[in-house]
Motif scaffolding. Sequence first.
Motif, short mmCIF file in Angstrom:
data_model
loop_
_atom_site.label_atom_id
_atom_site.label_comp_id
_atom_site.label_asym_id
_atom_site.label_seq_id
_atom_site.Cartn_x
_atom_site.Cartn_y
_atom_site.Cartn_z
N VAL A 175 -12.56 19.14 17.71
CA VAL A 175 -12.84 18.31 16.85
C VAL A 175 -14.00 17.64 17.24
CG1 VAL A 175 -12.03 16.06 15.55
CG2 VAL A 175 -10.30 17.76 15.92
N ASP A 176 -14.18 17.12 18.38
CA ASP A 176 -15.42 16.44 18.98
C ASP A 176 -16.28 17.19 18.86
OD1 ASP A 176 -16.11 14.07 20.69
OD2 ASP A 176 -16.92 15.93 21.59
N ALA A 177 -16.47 18.53 18.92
CA ALA A 177 -17.69 19.43 18.92
C ALA A 177 -17.98 19.50 17.49
CB ALA A 177 -17.16 20.90 19.31
N SER A 178 -17.02 19.23 16.47
CA SER A 178 -17.29 19.42 15.04
C SER A 178 -17.97 18.17 14.54
CB SER A 178 -16.22 19.93 14.19
OG SER A 178 -16.52 19.98 12.90
N LEU A 179 -17.16 17.01 14.89
CA LEU A 179 -17.54 15.74 13.97
C LEU A 179 -17.89 14.51 14.98
CD1 LEU A 179 -14.09 16.13 11.93
CD2 LEU A 179 -16.53 16.44 11.12
N SER A 180 -18.32 14.76 16.00
CA SER A 180 -18.59 13.59 17.02
C SER A 180 -19.95 13.05 16.85
CB SER A 180 -17.73 13.46 18.30
OG SER A 180 -18.35 12.38 18.95
N THR A 181 -20.47 12.09 16.24
CA THR A 181 -21.99 11.70 16.28
C THR A 181 -22.05 11.20 17.78
OG1 THR A 181 -21.46 9.25 15.77
CG2 THR A 181 -21.97 10.97 13.91
N CYS A 230 -18.72 10.46 10.45
CA CYS A 230 -17.16 10.50 9.95
C CYS A 230 -16.25 9.67 10.55
CB CYS A 230 -16.91 12.07 9.89
SG CYS A 230 -17.59 13.14 8.95
N SER A 231 -16.68 8.62 11.34
CA SER A 231 -15.97 7.76 12.20
C SER A 231 -14.72 7.29 11.46
CB SER A 231 -16.76 6.62 12.74
OG SER A 231 -17.37 6.06 11.84
N ALA A 232 -14.74 7.06 10.17
CA ALA A 232 -13.93 6.43 9.37
C ALA A 232 -12.69 7.50 8.98
CB ALA A 232 -14.05 5.67 8.19
N ILE A 233 -12.96 8.70 9.20
CA ILE A 233 -11.94 9.74 8.97
C ILE A 233 -11.49 10.56 10.06
CG2 ILE A 233 -13.56 11.34 8.20
CD1 ILE A 233 -11.53 12.01 5.79
N ALA A 234 -12.23 10.67 11.14
CA ALA A 234 -12.26 11.92 12.13
C ALA A 234 -10.90 11.58 13.04
CB ALA A 234 -13.30 11.77 13.08
N LYS A 235 -10.93 10.34 13.20
CA LYS A 235 -9.61 9.84 14.23
C LYS A 235 -8.20 10.30 13.61
CE LYS A 235 -10.07 5.60 15.06
NZ LYS A 235 -11.22 5.19 14.22
N GLY A 236 -8.31 9.88 12.24
CA GLY A 236 -6.75 10.52 11.43
C GLY A 236 -6.84 12.13 11.44
N ALA A 279 -16.32 3.74 -2.83
CA ALA A 279 -15.87 2.72 -1.75
C ALA A 279 -15.84 3.34 -0.46
CB ALA A 279 -14.71 2.07 -2.19
N PHE A 280 -15.56 4.67 -0.44
CA PHE A 280 -15.45 5.33 0.98
C PHE A 280 -16.63 6.31 0.81
CE2 PHE A 280 -14.37 9.17 3.62
CZ PHE A 280 -14.04 8.48 4.75
N ASP A 281 -17.26 6.39 1.88
CA ASP A 281 -18.75 7.11 1.91
C ASP A 281 -19.00 7.45 3.36
OD1 ASP A 281 -21.08 8.20 1.51
OD2 ASP A 281 -21.33 7.17 -0.61
N ILE A 282 -19.26 8.81 3.74
CA ILE A 282 -19.69 8.97 5.18
C ILE A 282 -21.24 9.02 5.29
CG2 ILE A 282 -17.51 10.28 5.39
CD1 ILE A 282 -18.94 13.02 5.23
N THR A 283 -21.83 8.81 4.31
CA THR A 283 -23.26 8.50 4.48
C THR A 283 -23.88 6.86 4.52
OG1 THR A 283 -23.92 8.19 1.91
CG2 THR A 283 -23.45 10.42 2.59
N VAL A 284 -22.78 6.11 4.84
CA VAL A 284 -22.98 4.78 4.99
C VAL A 284 -24.11 4.30 6.14
CG1 VAL A 284 -20.88 3.99 5.68
CG2 VAL A 284 -22.26 2.36 4.29
N ALA A 285 -23.85 5.06 6.99
CA ALA A 285 -24.32 4.71 8.61
C ALA A 285 -25.44 4.05 8.63
CB ALA A 285 -24.39 6.06 9.27
#
Length: 342
Positions: free
Chosen positions: A69-75, A171-177, A114-120
């Motif tokens: 998961v880290d190798a895919s989604l961790s910034t 994806c920090s608002a969805i990656a842990k889940g 309201a949920f958007d993974i481009t909000v960084a």
Amino acid sequence: MNISDRKKRLLWQVPFLCFLIAGTVYIIRQQQDAPYQHNKGAIFGTTYHIAYQSNDNLEKEILAELNKVDASLSTFNKRSIISRINRNESVAPDEMFLEVFQLAEQISKETNGAFDITVAPLVNAWGFGFKTGVKPTPNAIDSLRRIVGFDKVSYSNGRIKKQDPRIMLDCSAIAKGFGSDVVARYLRSKNIKNFMVEIGGEIVASGISEKRLPWNVGVARPTDDSLNINQELQAVLSITDNAMATSGNYRKFYYKDGKKYAHTIDPRTGYPVQHNILSATVLANNCATADAYATAFMVMGLEKTQQLIENHPRIQAYLIYTDPQGYNKVWFSPALKDKIQN
């Protein structure tokens, strides 16, 4: 077939059935007698705690799943798929990235952005730089909003397409889940029925705990306690065979020029939310969904969240909010009533 043949066949089947029943009883007893393993560590910039009933300690295998998961989604991982996409490298997303991207896109549509993974970029503008520097100007916010929005990214021909190279995915608002879901899938693949996976407060629970009871998890009572000293509970929820995630502003805020700013940014306006929800705890079939909706509800506010939940029976929520007089109140989905333990 005559009566004699039937009797012979029946007599042959009886020992087989007895063997089958005995084997089933043995397996169940072995599962009941197996110890609970407890693994903990750090991943995704947070901690994890995993308990599961198994004769084998699967910590190495679980960590391998988390590292995928880290190798895919961790910034924070400069070589991850998402980091390379943010640098506009030509890289094919893996299955994990695509699963999360498509789920995030679906929830973005269902929550009207309201949920958007481009909000960084907006989060960064209101982040540590603002706390030590100057407030972003309206012109700066308007400029950043041009590179924020799920409608500006898409997946086609094996690649993520961005309308502007400055667009960043986070994806920090969805990656842990999602990480909790990945571990839960692995445990289920090993025929493990009783477990609880928790990564940074995002949880998947199945079966029973070591105490032979359903898994129960506390919901923290909101306080203006940025040091996280006060651990008083608002409620305890039974979450067995379910997933749960919580998002809250009450400990994630800062003051600037005498004004309090929440950490949650509304992707649609570019500004910190000013809604009355202090904490949103969401239960869903999977933790990635619960994680994303918990973030979205902090943006949407109480009334719009209630409206969405009415139309999405698969989503349940326990919301703590302030009323017009400033008192803390609670609202929860009717289906949660039997899951509240106190």
